[in-house]
Write a protein that holds these residues in place. Structure first.
Motif, mmCIF file in Angstrom:
data_model
loop_
_atom_site.group_PDB
_atom_site.id
_atom_site.type_symbol
_atom_site.label_atom_id
_atom_site.label_comp_id
_atom_site.label_asym_id
_atom_site.label_seq_id
_atom_site.Cartn_x
_atom_site.Cartn_y
_atom_site.Cartn_z
ATOM 1 N N ALA A 142 0.813 -1.219 0.000
ATOM 2 C CA ALA A 142 0.000 0.000 0.000
ATOM 3 C C ALA A 142 0.846 1.269 0.000
ATOM 4 O O ALA A 142 1.821 1.388 0.744
ATOM 5 C CB ALA A 142 -0.943 0.011 1.197
ATOM 6 N N GLN A 143 0.450 2.222 -0.849
ATOM 7 C CA GLN A 143 1.036 3.553 -0.881
ATOM 8 C C GLN A 143 -0.097 4.582 -0.803
ATOM 9 O O GLN A 143 -1.274 4.227 -0.877
ATOM 10 C CB GLN A 143 1.852 3.747 -2.157
ATOM 11 N N LYS A 144 0.274 5.853 -0.651
ATOM 12 C CA LYS A 144 -0.756 6.874 -0.471
ATOM 13 C C LYS A 144 -1.658 7.018 -1.688
ATOM 14 O O LYS A 144 -2.789 7.500 -1.582
ATOM 15 C CB LYS A 144 -0.121 8.219 -0.116
ATOM 16 N N ASP A 145 -1.165 6.601 -2.874
ATOM 17 C CA ASP A 145 -1.979 6.721 -4.089
ATOM 18 C C ASP A 145 -2.535 5.367 -4.546
ATOM 19 O O ASP A 145 -2.839 5.186 -5.725
ATOM 20 C CB ASP A 145 -1.169 7.359 -5.216
ATOM 21 N N SER A 146 -2.684 4.429 -3.609
ATOM 22 C CA SER A 146 -3.222 3.108 -3.952
ATOM 23 C C SER A 146 -4.749 3.166 -4.002
ATOM 24 O O SER A 146 -5.458 2.578 -3.182
ATOM 25 C CB SER A 146 -2.758 2.062 -2.936
ATOM 26 N N HIS A 147 -5.260 3.886 -5.008
ATOM 27 C CA HIS A 147 -6.703 4.100 -5.100
ATOM 28 C C HIS A 147 -7.456 2.797 -5.357
ATOM 29 O O HIS A 147 -8.620 2.661 -4.968
ATOM 30 C CB HIS A 147 -7.008 5.112 -6.210
ATOM 31 N N PHE A 192 -15.239 -5.597 -0.730
ATOM 32 C CA PHE A 192 -14.402 -6.763 -0.992
ATOM 33 C C PHE A 192 -13.415 -6.893 0.170
ATOM 34 O O PHE A 192 -12.768 -5.909 0.548
ATOM 35 C CB PHE A 192 -13.649 -6.603 -2.312
ATOM 36 N N PRO A 193 -13.257 -8.088 0.747
ATOM 37 C CA PRO A 193 -12.378 -8.241 1.915
ATOM 38 C C PRO A 193 -10.914 -7.920 1.594
ATOM 39 O O PRO A 193 -10.298 -8.564 0.737
ATOM 40 C CB PRO A 193 -12.544 -9.715 2.291
ATOM 41 N N VAL A 194 -10.383 -6.911 2.273
ATOM 42 C CA VAL A 194 -9.008 -6.459 2.054
ATOM 43 C C VAL A 194 -8.363 -6.153 3.407
ATOM 44 O O VAL A 194 -8.983 -5.535 4.270
ATOM 45 C CB VAL A 194 -8.965 -5.186 1.180
ATOM 46 N N VAL A 195 -7.118 -6.584 3.570
ATOM 47 C CA VAL A 195 -6.327 -6.247 4.753
ATOM 48 C C VAL A 195 -4.948 -5.799 4.290
ATOM 49 O O VAL A 195 -4.354 -6.416 3.407
ATOM 50 C CB VAL A 195 -6.201 -7.448 5.717
ATOM 51 N N LEU A 196 -4.447 -4.721 4.880
ATOM 52 C CA LEU A 196 -3.102 -4.247 4.595
ATOM 53 C C LEU A 196 -2.134 -4.822 5.625
ATOM 54 O O LEU A 196 -2.491 -5.020 6.783
ATOM 55 C CB LEU A 196 -3.059 -2.716 4.627
ATOM 56 N N LEU A 197 -0.901 -5.052 5.212
ATOM 57 C CA LEU A 197 0.105 -5.670 6.061
ATOM 58 C C LEU A 197 1.421 -4.918 5.934
ATOM 59 O O LEU A 197 1.846 -4.593 4.826
ATOM 60 C CB LEU A 197 0.289 -7.140 5.643
ATOM 61 N N VAL A 198 2.055 -4.615 7.062
ATOM 62 C CA VAL A 198 3.316 -3.876 7.162
ATOM 63 C C VAL A 198 3.091 -2.387 6.888
ATOM 64 O O VAL A 198 3.485 -1.534 7.668
ATOM 65 C CB VAL A 198 4.424 -4.437 6.235
ATOM 66 N N ARG A 199 2.483 -2.073 5.759
ATOM 67 C CA ARG A 199 2.135 -0.696 5.417
ATOM 68 C C ARG A 199 0.642 -0.474 5.675
ATOM 69 O O ARG A 199 -0.128 -1.433 5.722
ATOM 70 C CB ARG A 199 2.442 -0.413 3.956
ATOM 71 N N HIS A 200 0.246 0.790 5.797
ATOM 72 C CA HIS A 200 -1.173 1.050 5.978
ATOM 73 C C HIS A 200 -1.555 2.384 5.354
ATOM 74 O O HIS A 200 -0.711 3.154 4.923
ATOM 75 C CB HIS A 200 -1.549 1.008 7.468
ATOM 76 N N MET A 201 -2.849 2.627 5.292
ATOM 77 C CA MET A 201 -3.399 3.862 4.729
ATOM 78 C C MET A 201 -4.241 4.538 5.809
ATOM 79 O O MET A 201 -5.461 4.675 5.683
ATOM 80 C CB MET A 201 -4.224 3.551 3.479
ATOM 81 N N ASP A 256 -6.533 5.021 8.745
ATOM 82 C CA ASP A 256 -7.602 4.141 9.222
ATOM 83 C C ASP A 256 -8.648 3.877 8.153
ATOM 84 O O ASP A 256 -9.782 3.511 8.440
ATOM 85 C CB ASP A 256 -8.270 4.743 10.461
ATOM 86 N N LYS A 257 -8.247 3.991 6.893
ATOM 87 C CA LYS A 257 -9.204 3.828 5.794
ATOM 88 C C LYS A 257 -9.465 2.357 5.453
ATOM 89 O O LYS A 257 -10.520 2.015 4.920
ATOM 90 C CB LYS A 257 -8.695 4.553 4.540
ATOM 91 N N VAL A 258 -8.476 1.497 5.733
ATOM 92 C CA VAL A 258 -8.570 0.077 5.386
ATOM 93 C C VAL A 258 -8.028 -0.730 6.563
ATOM 94 O O VAL A 258 -7.080 -0.311 7.226
ATOM 95 C CB VAL A 258 -7.754 -0.242 4.110
ATOM 96 N N ASP A 259 -8.623 -1.888 6.815
ATOM 97 C CA ASP A 259 -8.110 -2.772 7.865
ATOM 98 C C ASP A 259 -6.632 -3.059 7.625
ATOM 99 O O ASP A 259 -6.213 -3.285 6.484
ATOM 100 C CB ASP A 259 -8.889 -4.083 7.864
ATOM 101 N N LYS A 307 -17.894 -3.776 8.496
ATOM 102 C CA LYS A 307 -17.517 -3.196 9.778
ATOM 103 C C LYS A 307 -16.521 -2.060 9.564
ATOM 104 O O LYS A 307 -15.833 -2.010 8.548
ATOM 105 C CB LYS A 307 -16.901 -4.270 10.682
ATOM 106 N N LYS A 308 -16.459 -1.173 10.526
ATOM 107 C CA LYS A 308 -15.508 -0.068 10.448
ATOM 108 C C LYS A 308 -14.084 -0.610 10.464
ATOM 109 O O LYS A 308 -13.758 -1.463 11.292
ATOM 110 C CB LYS A 308 -15.728 0.888 11.618
ATOM 111 N N PRO A 309 -13.218 -0.137 9.556
ATOM 112 C CA PRO A 309 -11.832 -0.644 9.512
ATOM 113 C C PRO A 309 -11.096 -0.403 10.829
ATOM 114 O O PRO A 309 -11.313 0.613 11.503
ATOM 115 C CB PRO A 309 -11.199 0.160 8.374
ATOM 116 N N THR A 310 -10.235 -1.340 11.168
ATOM 117 C CA THR A 310 -9.385 -1.194 12.349
ATOM 118 C C THR A 310 -7.935 -1.450 11.963
ATOM 119 O O THR A 310 -7.652 -2.272 11.089
ATOM 120 C CB THR A 310 -9.784 -2.180 13.460
#
Length: 330
Positions: free
Chosen positions: A124-129, A139-148, A150-153, A312-315
């Motif tokens: 994930a990067q800041k422009d990962s639209h 669609f079920p998505v989780v970010l790992l190591v990097r994050h955006m 609190d927009k995405v789990d 659910k709200k992303p955490t």
């Protein structure tokens, strides 16, 4: 290829009866089920997993998208993802992007066409639209190591705290001219580590010296050339905080090639605690990330999202880090 109709013909029952017997969800009398299973064994029938997945709306397959498996951070997180996925009956498809957005978008398109149930992104990067678009479609998505934010789990380590503790330790042990060799500030994790570095200096009343700030450094050997360039300019710090262990490894080699000693002349501290870090000469002082546990946590998080029937709200799960003191610092 043996079909369900072939099994039905051999067992002397209807195809729907075979389906019920194999699914285990609808009761079938014992004698009929034994006939079906005998036919399955005799014909070596293999269920069409993709067809079954399309019928049920899931395939028990997830995608793991990473920048580069050659980066030593990612085998550890990938193993965590895979172990949890396997225990829960999921298969993992691994994709390397080499930080190329076009490659990543192509993978996402192909994985969705193959009906994966969810995706884990370590890219994930800041422009990962495209990631935000997937999230908006539920669609079920989780970010790992990097994050955006609190927009995405997501599952990350405590980057700010790790950097703050590393630089504070250098200050407490008498270092005052502390350089930082950082990654791209376009990535949240490197911005957080930079903020931790600055805060530690400010809290100690030490200046943040521009010439000691090097950013945009990748883990592909560029730590060596960045450090050598700094030394050849005549700017010799008494310590260097590298925001990853691969950067620290290159920095140590550059310091030695320049004719200085680690840690007698320049202390070096890293961030990751890769297995190789303890085997360096000298062994590397570093901030340990729970890489395997981060991957395992991300997989558990994704599977919960897949099984959830409501959005659910992303955490963002922030996992704690630990400063490991070895002999590359004095």
């Amino acid at each position: 290829m043996v079909t369900i109709k072939d099994v039905a013909q051999r067992a002397g029952v209807s195809p729907s009866t075979v389906s019920r017997a194999l699914s285990g969800k609808i009761p079938v009398d014992k004698e009929t089920k034994e006939k079906v299973m005998e036919a399955v064994r005799a014909l070596n029938y293999q269920p069409n997993v993709l067809a079954k997945g399309l019928k049920e709306g899931r395939t028990n397959t997830i995608g793991l998208i990473i920048p580069n498996i050659r980066n030593p951070v990612f085998p550890a997180v990938a193993r965590g993802v895979e172990d949890v996925a396997r225990r829960n009956g999921f298969t993992v498809i691994l994709c390397n992007t080499d930080e190329d957005l076009r490659v990543e978008l192509d993978y996402v398109d192909k994985l969705q066409k193959r009906w994966v149930d969810g995706l884990i992104f370590a890219t994930a990067q800041k422009d990962s639209h495209h990631i935000l678009e997937l999230k908006e479609k539920d669609f079920p998505v989780v970010l790992l190591v990097r994050h955006m934010e609190d927009k995405v789990d997501a599952v990350i380590s405590n980057n700010f705290k790790g950097a703050y503790e590393a630089v504070s330790y250098l200050i407490k042990t008498g270092h005052k001219k502390i350089a930082i060799v950082n990654g791209s500030l376009g990535l949240t994790l490197y911005r957080e580590r930079f903020e931790g570095y600055k805060k530690a200096l400010q809290d100690a009343g030490l200046p943040v010296i521009d010439e000691f700030i090097i950013d945009g450094v990748s883990d592909n050997g560029n730590g060596y050339y960045s450090m050598l360039g700094l030394l050849e300019q005549g700017s010799v710090p008494d310590a260097v905080f590298a925001t990853s262990d691969p950067k620290a490894i290159g920095i140590i080699r550059a310091i030695k090639d320049y004719g200085l000693r680690v840690p007698e002349d320049v202390s070096v501290i890293g961030f990751d605690n890769l297995e190789i870090s303890a085997l360096l000469d000298p062994p590397l002082t570093t901030v340990a990330q729970p890489l395997y546990e981060m991957g395992a946590n991300a997989a558990n998080k994704l599977i919960r999202l897949i099984n959830s029937k409501r959005a659910k709200k992303p955490t963002v799960d922030v996992m704690e880090v630990e400063l490991i003191i070895r002999k590359s610092t004095r």
